[in-house]
Design an enzyme around this catalytic site. Sequence first.
Site, PDB file in Angstrom:
ATOM      1  N   ASP A   1     -14.068  -2.814   0.961  1.00 47.08           N
ATOM      2  CA  ASP A   1     -13.417  -2.381   2.201  1.00 47.08           C
ATOM      3  C   ASP A   1     -13.985  -1.032   2.633  1.00 47.08           C
ATOM      4  O   ASP A   1     -13.245  -0.109   2.980  1.00 47.08           O
ATOM      5  CB  ASP A   1     -11.905  -2.292   2.017  1.00 47.08           C
ATOM      6  CG  ASP A   1     -11.148  -2.262   3.349  1.00 47.08           C
ATOM      7  OD1 ASP A   1     -11.764  -2.603   4.396  1.00 47.08           O
ATOM      8  OD2 ASP A   1      -9.967  -1.900   3.365  1.00 47.08           O
TER       9      ASP A   1
ATOM     10  N   ASP B   1       2.166   4.874   2.121  1.00 45.19           N
ATOM     11  CA  ASP B   1       2.144   6.121   2.886  1.00 45.19           C
ATOM     12  C   ASP B   1       1.496   7.206   2.050  1.00 45.19           C
ATOM     13  O   ASP B   1       1.681   7.275   0.825  1.00 45.19           O
ATOM     14  CB  ASP B   1       3.569   6.545   3.265  1.00 45.19           C
ATOM     15  CG  ASP B   1       4.215   5.584   4.242  1.00 45.19           C
ATOM     16  OD1 ASP B   1       3.510   5.108   5.154  1.00 45.19           O
ATOM     17  OD2 ASP B   1       5.421   5.303   4.090  1.00 45.19           O
ATOM     18  N   LEU B   2       0.747   8.083   2.709  1.00 45.25           N
ATOM     19  CA  LEU B   2       0.038   9.164   2.030  1.00 45.25           C
ATOM     20  C   LEU B   2       0.632  10.508   2.453  1.00 45.25           C
ATOM     21  O   LEU B   2       0.784  10.777   3.647  1.00 45.25           O
ATOM     22  CB  LEU B   2      -1.450   9.115   2.378  1.00 45.25           C
ATOM     23  CG  LEU B   2      -2.381   9.988   1.538  1.00 45.25           C
ATOM     24  CD1 LEU B   2      -2.429   9.488   0.104  1.00 45.25           C
ATOM     25  CD2 LEU B   2      -3.796   9.984   2.138  1.00 45.25           C
TER      26      LEU B   2
ATOM     27  N   ALA C   1      -0.869  10.228   6.434  1.00 41.59           N
ATOM     28  CA  ALA C   1      -1.461   8.944   6.835  1.00 41.59           C
ATOM     29  C   ALA C   1      -0.547   7.803   6.410  1.00 41.59           C
ATOM     30  O   ALA C   1       0.293   7.950   5.517  1.00 41.59           O
ATOM     31  CB  ALA C   1      -2.847   8.759   6.226  1.00 41.59           C
ATOM     32  N   SER C   2      -0.716   6.656   7.062  1.00 37.31           N
ATOM     33  CA  SER C   2      -0.013   5.420   6.689  1.00 37.31           C
ATOM     34  C   SER C   2      -1.024   4.296   6.635  1.00 37.31           C
ATOM     35  O   SER C   2      -1.875   4.181   7.528  1.00 37.31           O
ATOM     36  CB  SER C   2       1.083   5.079   7.701  1.00 37.31           C
ATOM     37  OG  SER C   2       2.157   5.985   7.610  1.00 37.31           O
ATOM     38  N   GLY C   3      -0.948   3.485   5.593  1.00 35.09           N
ATOM     39  CA  GLY C   3      -1.834   2.341   5.456  1.00 35.09           C
ATOM     40  C   GLY C   3      -1.059   1.049   5.593  1.00 35.09           C
ATOM     41  O   GLY C   3       0.076   1.026   6.070  1.00 35.09           O
TER      42      GLY C   3
END
Length: 575
Positions: A410, A302-303, A296-298
């Site tokens: 959030d 980055d994850l 994943a990318s936020g």
Amino acid sequence: MDDGIEEGVGESSWPPAAAAAADSGGGGGGYTDIRKEIFDRLMAKGIEEVVSDPPAFREQLHRHFERLPASYSIDLDVEKAEDVLLHRRILDECADPDKRPVFHVRFLRCMEAPVPVDSQDKAQGPSTSTGENANTGGSLPSTLREAEIGGSEPCERMMDDLSLERRKVDDDSEASSARRGVKILYIHEIIFSMLDKTKLLAQLSALLSEVGLNIREAHVFSTTDGFCLDVFVVDGWETEETDGLLQSLKETAARNHASLSNPTNSAASERILELQEQIGDSNVDRSFLQIREKIASGSSGDLFRGTYHGMDVAIKFLRAEHVNDSSKVEFLQEIMILKSVNHDNVVRFYGACTKQRKYVIVTEYMPGGNLYDFLRKQKNTLDLTMVLRIAIGISKGMDYLHQNNIVHRDLKTANLLLGSDHVVKIADFGVSRHPSQEGDMTAETGTYRWMAPEVINHKPYDQRADVFSFAIVLWELATSKIPYEHLTPLQAALGVRQGMRLDIPSGLHPQLSKLIQQCWDENPNVRPSFAEITAELEDMLRHLHQTCIFSRPPTPPREATVNRKQRCIRNPRDR
């Protein structure tokens, strides 16, 4: 996942510059008709820089459009061709680091708007309110309706009804308007440009709110070379003059939004040292970390999937290009929250490393991914049993956080992770807070599609803002749809601010439908606590199971039993 819907990465772009480039073959596509029409209109007007060297100007115009996404061309009005020259000059000015950020303000027009009934008797002139009622009479509601009904690109017609004619309003006409139950609104346009970055749109809308302005329309673009061009149409400034408004914007930005002009400051640096001391010995030994594929990318990190001491883990890195004092503070605050929590429905924390430049957080690996992606993959809506079980897990985790005085700020499906057997865990605590330590929270924090109206309006808020966000999550679970999918994030926020809510399917379990409406009530005091929400959801699940058990025939064939059970789960009202 639809990149045009996802928020958090490139929030100043709609659509994102990369997506626009992919759609059109470049920043703004080929030399389209709109460009030719604008070129011809500027030639006809005898603009000096155009007529003095048409081929050179044509090339400059082409480069300008190539820097911007396709939606920029859609927004343009040939009757206002000179706006293109203004936008180009603003971007050219922004190229000089010493001139950033660039603000440009101009008066557009006056308009009459109804005065709220309870204030008409008091009105002796134009109202100075900057609250909800100041938005009446604007073009936003019709824009929202058109986008919802037609399903067209939300930005296409946002400027259609603006007139650049100036209308002189003297004191007598203002007083007359007040007596007729209307007030005079002065409509201004604010153009902003600087280096683009994540969460910039939220910062800008917060800035405008602090100056007392109401956003009526917004057009936000990211250039292919990393700048933003954001155009806001606002009311709330009580005169046609622009010098005072421009000064107020610059002073407020310098006083309360240092990151708009300087992403690093001494206060943030001190906060980093303070947080690092509090975190203490949470460091992981990087030599035992094995990094595998990116999952994943936020907005700033980055994850990756990996292992640590033989355990499956998720490894979150703060991306090098986003390393500044602001992102470091957010990253360290997430570590502080993760260190302090321990619950079956909150992601488990294994450690972090903050001594080196590349910050790292290590948590348990959740093989099911995030709930947002999971729901997008569903061909049909989830059965009610699964909806309730997932919702109960989220509610229990949020109740635990609130009991420990933590406001998530959030809560959304992208920040909810799934494990085996659809166990759900709350993650991503970068903007979470202990409210008692922070004083009144008024900052616009979170993601627009899930944001509570009091947060959008920059009013003091507390844990009940999370309850509003949970209502949107619950709606997603029940529908498997994206909230406000035909609206831009900012349009969705402005709509919620004016009372707009998502449509609840008529066939939804009535008790669940009522709970959603209670959770997203305009009045935070009406919203239930997560302890009450958990009890309500568990009651629904218990009755659902009882209905299935007691509605079976005494000695049914095996196949009939299975079919009856399935019907019971899908149609809980058939009792």
